[in-house]
Design a protein around this motif. Sequence first.
Motif, PDB file in Angstrom:
ATOM      1  N   UNK A 112      42.896  33.173  32.176  1.00 12.93           N
ATOM      2  CA  UNK A 112      41.810  32.601  32.854  1.00 12.93           C
ATOM      3  C   UNK A 112      40.612  33.725  33.035  1.00 12.93           C
ATOM      4  N   UNK A 113      39.296  33.495  32.765  1.00 10.24           N
ATOM      5  CA  UNK A 113      38.299  34.350  32.692  1.00 10.24           C
ATOM      6  C   UNK A 113      37.207  34.055  33.532  1.00 10.24           C
ATOM      7  N   UNK A 114      36.927  34.311  34.747  1.00 13.95           N
ATOM      8  CA  UNK A 114      35.729  33.847  35.533  1.00 13.95           C
ATOM      9  C   UNK A 114      34.524  33.968  34.671  1.00 13.95           C
ATOM     10  N   UNK A 115      33.684  33.032  34.689  1.00 13.63           N
ATOM     11  CA  UNK A 115      32.512  33.321  34.060  1.00 13.63           C
ATOM     12  C   UNK A 115      31.062  33.197  34.929  1.00 13.63           C
ATOM     13  N   UNK A 116      31.208  32.563  35.925  1.00 13.22           N
ATOM     14  CA  UNK A 116      30.143  32.466  36.905  1.00 13.22           C
ATOM     15  C   UNK A 116      30.769  32.374  38.229  1.00 13.22           C
ATOM     16  N   UNK A 117      30.278  33.358  38.932  1.00 13.24           N
ATOM     17  CA  UNK A 117      30.782  33.588  40.449  1.00 13.24           C
ATOM     18  C   UNK A 117      29.579  33.043  41.419  1.00 13.24           C
ATOM     19  N   UNK A 118      30.402  32.690  42.506  1.00 13.01           N
ATOM     20  CA  UNK A 118      29.059  32.079  43.612  1.00 13.01           C
ATOM     21  C   UNK A 118      29.130  33.026  44.868  1.00 13.01           C
ATOM     22  N   UNK A 119      28.164  33.168  45.499  1.00 16.00           N
ATOM     23  CA  UNK A 119      27.995  34.242  46.805  1.00 16.00           C
ATOM     24  C   UNK A 119      27.062  33.492  47.399  1.00 16.00           C
ATOM     25  N   UNK A 120      26.754  33.749  48.606  1.00 18.74           N
ATOM     26  CA  UNK A 120      25.649  33.269  49.426  1.00 18.74           C
ATOM     27  C   UNK A 120      26.280  32.755  50.677  1.00 18.74           C
ATOM     28  N   UNK A 138      29.173  38.290  49.468  1.00 17.48           N
ATOM     29  CA  UNK A 138      28.796  39.164  48.052  1.00 17.48           C
ATOM     30  C   UNK A 138      29.964  40.064  48.063  1.00 17.48           C
ATOM     31  N   UNK A 139      30.545  40.447  49.082  1.00 17.02           N
ATOM     32  CA  UNK A 139      31.749  41.640  49.064  1.00 17.02           C
ATOM     33  C   UNK A 139      33.005  40.976  48.565  1.00 17.02           C
ATOM     34  N   UNK A 140      33.133  39.528  48.919  1.00 17.25           N
ATOM     35  CA  UNK A 140      34.230  38.844  48.219  1.00 17.25           C
ATOM     36  C   UNK A 140      34.013  38.640  46.748  1.00 17.25           C
ATOM     37  N   UNK A 141      33.016  38.592  46.286  1.00 14.70           N
ATOM     38  CA  UNK A 141      32.749  38.352  44.732  1.00 14.70           C
ATOM     39  C   UNK A 141      32.677  39.592  44.195  1.00 14.70           C
ATOM     40  N   UNK A 142      32.236  40.692  44.992  1.00 16.16           N
ATOM     41  CA  UNK A 142      32.448  42.036  44.221  1.00 16.16           C
ATOM     42  C   UNK A 142      33.998  42.167  43.988  1.00 16.16           C
ATOM     43  N   UNK A 143      34.691  42.089  45.124  1.00 16.15           N
ATOM     44  CA  UNK A 143      36.058  42.354  44.954  1.00 16.15           C
ATOM     45  C   UNK A 143      36.723  41.548  43.890  1.00 16.15           C
ATOM     46  N   UNK A 144      36.270  40.311  43.687  1.00 18.69           N
ATOM     47  CA  UNK A 144      37.020  39.567  42.675  1.00 18.69           C
ATOM     48  C   UNK A 144      36.647  40.263  41.237  1.00 18.69           C
ATOM     49  N   UNK A 145      35.477  40.460  41.079  1.00 13.23           N
ATOM     50  CA  UNK A 145      35.135  41.214  39.889  1.00 13.23           C
ATOM     51  C   UNK A 145      35.934  42.625  39.468  1.00 13.23           C
ATOM     52  N   UNK A 147      39.065  43.118  41.032  1.00 12.25           N
ATOM     53  CA  UNK A 147      40.493  42.805  40.606  1.00 12.25           C
ATOM     54  C   UNK A 147      40.482  42.301  39.413  1.00 12.25           C
ATOM     55  N   UNK A 148      39.813  41.508  38.858  1.00 10.82           N
ATOM     56  CA  UNK A 148      39.692  40.952  37.474  1.00 10.82           C
ATOM     57  C   UNK A 148      39.805  41.976  36.497  1.00 10.82           C
ATOM     58  N   UNK A 149      38.743  43.123  36.740  1.00  8.73           N
ATOM     59  CA  UNK A 149      38.732  44.227  35.695  1.00  8.73           C
ATOM     60  C   UNK A 149      39.879  45.165  35.885  1.00  8.73           C
ATOM     61  N   UNK A 150      40.548  45.223  37.018  1.00 10.04           N
ATOM     62  CA  UNK A 150      41.723  45.940  37.205  1.00 10.04           C
ATOM     63  C   UNK A 150      42.949  45.402  36.335  1.00 10.04           C
ATOM     64  N   UNK A 151      43.047  44.015  36.508  1.00  7.72           N
ATOM     65  CA  UNK A 151      44.134  43.136  35.661  1.00  7.72           C
ATOM     66  C   UNK A 151      43.893  43.164  34.097  1.00  7.72           C
ATOM     67  N   UNK A 152      42.576  43.215  33.812  1.00  9.58           N
ATOM     68  CA  UNK A 152      42.267  43.301  32.432  1.00  9.58           C
ATOM     69  C   UNK A 152      42.742  44.734  32.006  1.00  9.58           C
ATOM     70  N   UNK A 153      42.231  45.896  32.824  1.00 11.83           N
ATOM     71  CA  UNK A 153      42.480  47.140  32.201  1.00 11.83           C
ATOM     72  C   UNK A 153      44.144  47.342  32.056  1.00 11.83           C
ATOM     73  N   UNK A 154      44.629  46.971  33.072  1.00 11.29           N
ATOM     74  CA  UNK A 154      46.160  46.993  33.276  1.00 11.29           C
ATOM     75  C   UNK A 154      46.900  46.288  32.031  1.00 11.29           C
ATOM     76  N   UNK A 155      46.189  45.065  31.594  1.00  9.39           N
ATOM     77  CA  UNK A 155      47.026  44.530  30.592  1.00  9.39           C
ATOM     78  C   UNK A 155      46.563  45.249  29.237  1.00  9.39           C
ATOM     79  N   UNK A 156      45.321  45.825  28.963  1.00 10.18           N
ATOM     80  CA  UNK A 156      44.901  46.440  27.790  1.00 10.18           C
ATOM     81  C   UNK A 156      45.800  47.941  27.792  1.00 10.18           C
TER      82      UNK A 156
END
Length: 173
Positions: A112-120, A138-145, A147-156
């Motif tokens: 699962x890859x997030x494509x559109x994130x919502x903040x505000x 905004x902080x929540x969605x930045x952290x989501x990004x 976390x996603x990048x960390x997971x992807x980096x570990x998988x790679x």
Amino acid sequence: MHLLREEPGQFGHYSVLVTKCHANDEYFLTLWLSGEEAVNVEKLHKEKLKKELTDDLRKFIPSIPYPKSIFVTRWRSDPYTCGAYTYISVDSTPSDLHCMAEPLSETVSGETTPKVLFAGEATHGTFFSTMHGAYDSGVREAQRIVDFNRRNTRKQCDKNQRNLASTSRLQAC
């Protein structure tokens, strides 16, 4: 504090929040005005508004000091907001706001890859209608990004290590 009067004053019925700043122990007031009064306040010069609001507040809190400064959002005349902000209707709950915060995602091959994130502020279940709700989301969605990048980096990295290990075994043969 809600200033309740028999008849609305010059600024209508408005709410006041008194907050103490922990950094310098100073107090500040946040006032919420609505309706025509909010529109009219945006048109007033800051010094005139500061004096008139202080005079009005002194009817309820005689010892209130004169403000050092004033900030007016001019929310109604802002071309992007037009005075709008989030409120929860009688048919809604804060969990509805949490649903609005869920990303639009795509699942391919079980990933699962997030494509559109919502903040505000409209996506914060506790602090909707506020600047700090907008900031926190905004902080929540930045952290989501992150976390996603960390997971992807570990998988790679794991995939690269497996490829390296299998290449090393092939070379040893």
